[in-house]
Design a protein around this motif. Structure first.
Motif, short mmCIF file in Angstrom:
data_model
loop_
_atom_site.label_atom_id
_atom_site.label_comp_id
_atom_site.label_asym_id
_atom_site.label_seq_id
_atom_site.Cartn_x
_atom_site.Cartn_y
_atom_site.Cartn_z
N ALA A 185 -1.66 -18.57 16.04
CA ALA A 185 -1.11 -19.44 15.01
C ALA A 185 0.48 -19.38 14.85
N PRO A 186 1.30 -19.93 15.67
CA PRO A 186 2.86 -19.61 15.97
C PRO A 186 3.52 -19.59 14.88
N ASN A 187 2.99 -20.53 14.50
CA ASN A 187 4.27 -21.25 13.09
C ASN A 187 2.98 -20.82 11.68
N LEU A 188 2.69 -19.17 12.25
CA LEU A 188 2.00 -18.84 10.42
C LEU A 188 2.53 -18.56 9.32
N SER A 189 4.08 -18.55 9.60
CA SER A 189 4.95 -17.76 7.65
C SER A 189 4.55 -20.10 7.49
N HIS A 190 5.22 -20.27 8.15
CA HIS A 190 5.84 -21.31 7.77
C HIS A 190 4.70 -22.52 6.99
N GLN A 191 3.12 -22.58 8.12
CA GLN A 191 1.96 -22.82 7.73
C GLN A 191 1.83 -22.33 6.30
N SER A 192 1.43 -21.12 5.97
CA SER A 192 1.07 -20.57 5.13
C SER A 192 2.41 -21.00 3.58
N ASN A 193 3.27 -21.12 4.07
CA ASN A 193 3.98 -21.09 2.97
C ASN A 193 4.00 -22.75 2.31
N GLN A 194 3.94 -23.26 3.50
CA GLN A 194 3.15 -25.18 3.28
C GLN A 194 2.10 -24.86 2.36
N ALA A 195 1.08 -24.98 2.82
CA ALA A 195 -0.47 -24.53 2.10
C ALA A 195 -0.41 -24.01 0.97
N LEU A 196 0.27 -23.14 0.31
CA LEU A 196 0.37 -22.39 -0.65
C LEU A 196 1.65 -23.08 -1.55
N TRP A 197 2.61 -24.24 -0.98
CA TRP A 197 3.23 -24.90 -1.54
C TRP A 197 2.51 -26.16 -1.99
N TYR A 214 -2.37 -28.06 10.75
CA TYR A 214 -2.71 -26.65 10.43
C TYR A 214 -2.91 -25.73 11.21
N ASP A 215 -3.38 -24.96 12.19
CA ASP A 215 -3.11 -23.98 12.96
C ASP A 215 -4.44 -23.65 12.80
N TYR A 216 -4.57 -23.28 11.74
CA TYR A 216 -5.78 -22.40 11.18
C TYR A 216 -5.88 -23.06 9.92
N HIS A 217 -7.18 -22.48 9.41
CA HIS A 217 -7.49 -23.00 8.12
C HIS A 217 -6.92 -22.42 6.90
N LYS A 218 -6.47 -23.33 5.48
CA LYS A 218 -5.71 -23.11 5.06
C LYS A 218 -6.76 -22.12 4.16
N GLY A 219 -7.66 -22.10 4.33
CA GLY A 219 -8.29 -20.83 3.56
C GLY A 219 -7.86 -19.26 3.48
N PHE A 220 -7.07 -18.90 4.67
CA PHE A 220 -6.76 -18.17 4.94
C PHE A 220 -5.20 -17.97 4.61
N LEU A 221 -4.77 -19.07 5.58
CA LEU A 221 -2.91 -19.73 5.38
C LEU A 221 -2.69 -19.35 3.66
N ILE A 222 -3.91 -20.02 2.47
CA ILE A 222 -2.89 -19.48 1.58
C ILE A 222 -3.25 -18.04 0.73
N PRO A 223 -4.18 -17.09 1.09
CA PRO A 223 -4.44 -15.79 0.60
C PRO A 223 -2.65 -15.06 1.14
N PHE A 224 -2.71 -15.51 2.12
CA PHE A 224 -2.17 -15.07 3.00
C PHE A 224 -0.45 -15.17 2.86
N ALA A 225 0.05 -16.54 2.15
CA ALA A 225 1.92 -16.34 1.49
C ALA A 225 1.06 -15.95 0.38
N VAL A 226 0.21 -15.61 -0.32
CA VAL A 226 0.49 -15.26 -1.70
C VAL A 226 0.80 -13.73 -1.18
N ALA A 227 -0.15 -13.12 -0.41
CA ALA A 227 -0.08 -12.26 -0.42
C ALA A 227 0.85 -11.60 0.45
N SER A 228 1.75 -11.87 1.13
CA SER A 228 2.82 -11.85 2.06
C SER A 228 4.31 -11.72 1.23
N SER A 229 4.24 -13.04 -0.71
CA SER A 229 5.38 -12.79 -1.16
C SER A 229 4.45 -11.35 -2.12
#
Length: 298
Positions: A185-197, A214-229
């Motif tokens: 998922a080369p755009n992991l940060s952007h896509q996780s923030n987009q999914a959370l938004w 998305y390069d990866y399923h949103k079930g991972f991207l959204i928690p990843f964005a929250v945890a990162s923030s």
């Protein structure tokens, strides 16, 4: 190019051999256990050593940081040599107004193996662990003094500091790129923030569709964005707490207030901008729905 010779291939073969990797892990675990046991057994001595860091010792620690980051970049370079990747550029950069080695590893994306790409991204952290091993050995085998202090600094910066920041995937440093390569998922940060938004807008009543691919399923991207923030704010709070205890006692409380105020203003502006975007999106959605309803009237 610098080190573009048989020496680079020999060094890469030595450092990235299985024996070296296993030996480092075992040695670092044993050394870290000894360092932590020593620090916990005599915390007063550690606090005393920290209180003596002043004058030229700060310059020594700053030079040590530059040397560590240069070794970090050299590790990336040797990993590229090991995997047959051409470094786009190897040279010097300014780190805190001090020359420091850097290596451009963007060509590693051409590798078909995600494990090789992740290995190149992790090589800098791997070399910092070697420095931590050396620092722990110095700390455990020298009396209180400059070498003892340098050993402690090397161990702390290359273990705790590396794990908290550089090797952590919640920051856009080596740990992030390792995870990004392993997940493809080369755009992991952007896509996780987009999914959370998009999820945030749906909670506020927006009916706009999420057309992002998305390069990866949103079930991972959204928690990843929250945890990162949350993690970034936690680290920022820790830094501010450290600066509070460090700057205020020496009469630099005003600088701490200015720094904290600048960070707070930036955070408020960012939150206000996102809220305005959300309200504008809701207004646009309602207008579109009204127009669609009117167009269906007989």
């Amino acid at each position: 190019m610098l080190f573009r010779s048989g020496w680079a291939r020999v060094l890469s073969s030595l450092f990235f051999s299985r024996i070296a990797i296993v030996g480092l892990l075992i040695g670092l675990l044993l050394t870290s256990y000894g360092v932590l046991a020593s620090m916990l057994a005599n915390p007063e001595q550690i606090l005393y050593d920290i209180s003596r860091i002043q004058g030229d010792r700060w310059l020594v620690l700053a030079a040590l940081l530059v040397a560590i980051k240069s070794c970090h970049e050299f590790g990336h370079y040797l990993a590229c040599v090991r995997n047959g990747v051409r470094c786009a550029e190897v040279g010097l950069m300014l780190l805190c107004f001090t020359p420091c080695l850097y290596c451009d590893t963007t060509e590693s994306w051409r590798l078909s193996s995600r494990w090789q790409r992740a290995g190149i991204a992790a090589a800098g952290v791997y070399f910092e662990f070697w420095i931590a091993l050396l620092g722990g050995f110095l700390f455990l085998n020298t009396p209180p003094g400059l070498l003892h202090l340098l050993g402690a600094g090397m161990w702390v910066m290359c273990t705790l500091g590396t794990l908290v920041v550089n090797a952590n995937p919640f920051f856009r440093y080596d740990g992030y790129f390792v995870l990004s390569d392993l997940l493809c998922a080369p755009n992991l940060s952007h896509q996780s923030n987009q999914a959370l938004w998009q999820a945030y807008k749906r909670v506020l009543g927006s009916s706009s569709r999420d057309d992002e691919s998305y390069d990866y399923h949103k079930g991972f991207l959204i928690p990843f964005a929250v945890a990162s923030s949350l993690y970034r704010w936690l680290v920022l709070g820790g830094i501010l707490l450290f600066l509070w205890h460090f700057l205020v006692p020496i009469g630099f409380g005003l600088y701490f207030i200015l720094l904290t105020g600048a960070i707070g203003v930036g955070a408020i502006k960012s939150m206000n901008r996102n809220l305005q975007y959300t309200l504008a999106d809701r207004k646009s959605t309602r207008l579109n729905s009204s127009h669609e309803w009117i167009s269906r009237m007989p």
